[in-house]
Structures are given as structure tokens and as C-alpha cells.
Design a protein around this motif. Structure first.
Motif, PDB file in Angstrom:
ATOM      1  N   VAL A   1       0.530  -1.236   0.669  1.00  0.00           N
ATOM      2  CA  VAL A   1      -0.018  -0.327   0.138  1.00  0.00           C
ATOM      3  C   VAL A   1       1.071   1.121  -0.013  1.00  0.00           C
ATOM      4  O   VAL A   1       2.206   1.050   0.419  1.00  0.00           O
ATOM      5  CB  VAL A   1      -1.235   0.498   1.414  1.00  0.00           C
ATOM      6  CG1 VAL A   1      -1.652  -0.726   1.322  1.00  0.00           C
ATOM      7  CG2 VAL A   1       0.487   0.122   2.615  1.00  0.00           C
ATOM      8  N   GLU A   2       0.397   2.328  -0.049  1.00  0.00           N
ATOM      9  CA  GLU A   2       0.550   3.408  -0.385  1.00  0.00           C
ATOM     10  C   GLU A   2      -0.174   4.494   0.758  1.00  0.00           C
ATOM     11  O   GLU A   2      -1.411   4.515   0.805  1.00  0.00           O
ATOM     12  CB  GLU A   2       0.813   4.427  -1.240  1.00  0.00           C
ATOM     13  CG  GLU A   2       2.558   4.061  -1.961  1.00  0.00           C
ATOM     14  CD  GLU A   2       2.537   5.040  -3.573  1.00  0.00           C
ATOM     15  OE1 GLU A   2       3.054   5.193  -3.454  1.00  0.00           O
ATOM     16  OE2 GLU A   2       2.162   4.105  -4.341  1.00  0.00           O
ATOM     17  N   MET A   3       0.342   4.807   1.609  1.00  0.00           N
ATOM     18  CA  MET A   3      -0.071   5.703   2.648  1.00  0.00           C
ATOM     19  C   MET A   3      -0.526   7.454   2.352  1.00  0.00           C
ATOM     20  O   MET A   3       1.191   8.317   2.098  1.00  0.00           O
ATOM     21  CB  MET A   3       0.660   5.611   4.334  1.00  0.00           C
ATOM     22  CG  MET A   3      -0.701   5.874   5.048  1.00  0.00           C
ATOM     23  SD  MET A   3      -0.436   6.417   6.901  1.00  0.00           S
ATOM     24  CE  MET A   3       1.129   7.818   7.325  1.00  0.00           C
ATOM     25  N   ASP A   4      -1.642   7.740   2.049  1.00  0.00           N
ATOM     26  CA  ASP A   4      -1.702   9.338   2.422  1.00  0.00           C
ATOM     27  C   ASP A   4      -2.449  10.201   3.708  1.00  0.00           C
ATOM     28  O   ASP A   4      -3.173   9.122   4.203  1.00  0.00           O
ATOM     29  CB  ASP A   4      -2.659   9.640   1.394  1.00  0.00           C
ATOM     30  CG  ASP A   4      -2.545   9.273  -0.088  1.00  0.00           C
ATOM     31  OD1 ASP A   4      -0.873   8.999  -0.850  1.00  0.00           O
ATOM     32  OD2 ASP A   4      -3.474   8.973  -0.981  1.00  0.00           O
ATOM     33  N   ILE A   5      -1.777  11.205   3.814  1.00  0.00           N
ATOM     34  CA  ILE A   5      -2.265  12.202   4.801  1.00  0.00           C
ATOM     35  C   ILE A   5      -3.119  12.970   4.583  1.00  0.00           C
ATOM     36  O   ILE A   5      -3.143  13.098   3.189  1.00  0.00           O
ATOM     37  CB  ILE A   5      -1.545  12.583   5.821  1.00  0.00           C
ATOM     38  CG1 ILE A   5      -1.200  13.446   5.439  1.00  0.00           C
ATOM     39  CG2 ILE A   5      -1.021  11.827   6.343  1.00  0.00           C
ATOM     40  CD1 ILE A   5      -0.255  14.780   6.178  1.00  0.00           C
ATOM     41  N   SER A   6      -5.153  13.177   4.899  1.00  0.00           N
ATOM     42  CA  SER A   6      -5.750  14.445   3.991  1.00  0.00           C
ATOM     43  C   SER A   6      -4.748  16.235   4.067  1.00  0.00           C
ATOM     44  O   SER A   6      -4.276  15.918   4.879  1.00  0.00           O
ATOM     45  CB  SER A   6      -6.813  14.339   5.272  1.00  0.00           C
ATOM     46  OG  SER A   6      -5.778  14.321   6.575  1.00  0.00           O
TER      47      SER A   6
END
Ligand code: DAH
Length: 344
Positions: free
Chosen positions: A259-264
Motif C-alpha cells: 500500500v501507499e499511505m496518504d494523509i489528508s
């Protein structure tokens, strides 16, 4: 003789009076009171005097000597006092002047950020592990499920030293090295900060040398939700409680699923703006469940153990956290840039 002595006295006293410093005074002492001086000479000639005059002249000679000696002493005290006063005048310190501030250095922004990230993970039970920057092809690629000729090797252009030795392109080889040391027994719970190298042309977002922090947790029954929980805690502590995370499917050879993690996005809070390129989200790191091949090669039984791993770039995190627009700022070491973060 009497006149001669009086004459010497006057002469000497005059010279004492005129002496401008201790050295000159010293010269007067030597020339008038010294053994080869004129007074001693006068006394030497006393033998030629009639007996009744001798004590008179002797008495006078002593008088003259004493008065010269006293004058020298007084003058010396006076000169010393003057010298002291002059020094005091010259060396006066104006304590009311504002001080000159010392230039105080501080740890580099990246060093501080890495320490902060370490502290966060240490608080969640992770330990810090390290590995070599000059790495073998085996640990950098093969042990991470990237055999020779694997197309994903092209994702990381490498500085090779020999066919089998290179500058590590990521901190992931420390996973394999640390797992090997545990000889098939969990848990392994580490983060690995360090420098990495890629054959990239330096520009605002690329650098041939940068830093990464790798994370690895291997144990029985580790689930994807554990990964999500740890990353969520990390993201909120690092960027603020109001930030959301999301995991997007991705690909890394050493994790499955990946996965790749994004933040808002902090600026538009999900609405879409130029910082997040209209998506409302900003990519932070790569992660996933450790691939069974990786576990197996490092001596762990994938039917008993599983785990999660993640990798992030402190430069990218610092750029997002502090609004830094060019990765080269980290390495140019312009104090005007660096000192903004001494208190951060
Ligand atoms: N090694 C990857 C890179 O440098 C980053 C990474 C992605 C590390 C996913 C991981 C992971 O451990 O699970 O691009």
C-alpha cells in the motif's frame, strides 16, 4: 667633599624627579647607589681626610644615600600608582553596553526530525536498528524478493561499486539483516533510520543522497489492521490529530499486499488544492505485509510468522510539515535556512 656629596644628592634627586617610568628610576638607583657609584667612590677617598672630619663626612654620605633611596622609593610608589590608574582607565568595561550574542549551533532539522520519529516509534515498542550504507546486492535486492534481472530493480537507480556491492538504495536491507540475526524467532520490531543513495539528477524533489526510515514488525498473527493502527498513530502525532490517513493499493516486491499511505491535505482539508494537486490527499510512505519470500530467505517460517513493513523519507515529511519547497535546502547548509528550525 661635602660639596661633592651635596651636589650628588641634588643631581640624583633631580633625576628621580624627572624619571618617567620604573626603568628610568631603576637606572638612577644603580648609577647613584650601586657599588660602583659616585658616593661609594667619595667614601673610598675618606682615608685621606683628617680623623675628625671622617665621621662628619661618613654621616653626611649616609644621609645623602638615605635621602636618595627614600626619594626613589616614593617616586616608585607614585609611578606604580599612576600606572595602575592608567590601566584602570584603559581597561574600563562599560557594563551597560549591550552584549554580543554568541552564534549557537543546533542539530540539523533532519537529525531532529529523525529523532522525533524514533521517539514516536520507541513509544510504540520499536527498537532502533542500523545497517551498512555500502551494501551487498544480496541484502539490498535479492533478500527483498528482487532477484537479478527483476524489472522492479529499475525503480531504484543504483551506484554500484562492484557487481555485487553497491551504495544501498533504501533502508530495507536492514530488515533482512535484522531478521537473520533473530534466527527465525519473533518478535522483531524495529525502525531503521539512515542514509540511502540513488543515481538521480539532483533537483527540487530528487537528491542522489537522502534519508529513509524503515519499519518492520514480525510476529505471530500480525495483521494489516495493526499496520494501519501504527501508521495512523504516527501520522496524527507527526502532523496533527485532525489529519486522516488512507491506504491505497500499490506494489513493492518485498510486501504483499502493498500500500501507499496518504494523509489528508492540511491546506484544503480534502477539498483539493494546488498542494495536494486537487486530490485532497498527500502521499507519505510505502508499506505492506512482508512477502513470504522475504520472511523465508531471512530464516522465518511464513506459515508461523508474518509481519508488516513500511518505508518513509524524512525529507519528504519535513517538506510537508514545514512547507519546504526544495529538497536541496537540507544539504546546502545555509545557516539562514537551518537556524529557522533550531526552536522547532
Ligand atoms: N524501500 C522502499 C523504497 O525505498 C520503501 C518501502 C516501501 C519500504 C514499502 C518498505 C515497504 O518496507 O513495505 O522505495
Amino acid at each position: 667633599m661635602k660639596e661633592r656629596l651635596e651636589e650628588l644628592r641634588n643631581e640624583a634627586l633631580e633625576k628621580v624627579e624627572k624619571a618617567e617610568n620604573i626603568k628610568e628610576l631603576q637606572d638612577v638607583r644603580v648609577s647613584y647607589l650601586g657599588k660602583k657609584g659616585p658616593i661609594t667612590e667619595v667614601l673610598r677617598g675618606m682615608g685621606k681626610l683628617p680623623a675628625e672630619e671622617r665621621p662628619v663626612i661618613g654621616q653626611l654620605a649616609n644621609d645623602v644615600r638615605e635621602s636618595i633611596a627614600r626619594a626613589i622609593e616614593d617616586k616608585q610608589t607614585e609611578l606604580e600608582k599612576e600606572a595602575l590608574e592608567q590601566r584602570l582607565r584603559e581597561e574600563t568595561i562599560d557594563v551597560t553596553l549591550p552584549g554580543r550574542p554568541n552564534q549557537v549551533g543546533g542539530p540539523h532539522l533532519l537529525t531532529k526530525l529523525i529523532q522525533e520519529i524514533e521517539d514516536l516509534f520507541i513509544g510504540m515498542g520499536f527498537e532502533v536498528a542500523e545497517g551498512p550504507e555500502v551494501e551487498t546486492d544480496y541484502y539490498n535486492f535479492e533478500a527483498l524478493n528482487l532477484p537479478k534481472g527483476h524489472p522492479a530493480r529499475d525503480m531504484q537507480d543504483s551506484f554500484y561499486i562492484t557487481e555485487e556491492i553497491l551504495m544501498r538504495t533504501h533502508t530495507s536491507p536492514v530488515q533482512a539483516r535484522t531478521m537473520e540475526k533473530h534466527e527465525g524467532k519473533g518478535p522483531v520490531k524495529i525502525i531503521c533510520p539512515g542514509k540511502v543513495y540513488r543515481r538521480d539528477t539532483d533537483d527540487a524533489t530528487h537528491s542522489h543522497q537522502f534519508t529513509q526510515i524503515e519499519g518492520l514488525f514480525v510476529d505471530k498473527n500480525v495483521r494489516m489492521s495493526d499496520l494501519k493502527g501504527v501508521l495512523n498513530t504516527f501520522a496524527k502525532k507527526m502532523f496533527g490529530e485532525d489529519r486522516e490517513i488512507r491506504l491505497r493499493p500499490s506494489f513493492f516486491p518485498f510486501t504483499e499486499p502493498s500500500v501507499e499511505m496518504d494523509i489528508s491535505c492540511k491546506i484544503c482539508r480534502g477539498e483539493g488544492c494546488s498542494v495536494c494537486k486537487g486530490t485532497g490527499w498527500i502521499e507519505i510512505l510505502g508499506a505492506g505485509m512482508v512477502h513470504p519470500n522475504v520472511l523465508r530467505m531471512a530464516g522465518f517460517d511464513p506459515d508461523v510468522y508474518n509481519g508488516f513493513a513500511f518505508g518513509m523519507g524524512p525529507e519528504r515529511i519535513a517538506m510537508l510539515k514545514y512547507g519546504i519547497d526544495d529538497i536541496r535546502h537540507f544539504y546546502i547548509n545555509d545557516v539562514r535556512f537551518l537556524k529557522q528550525f533550531h526552536q522547532a
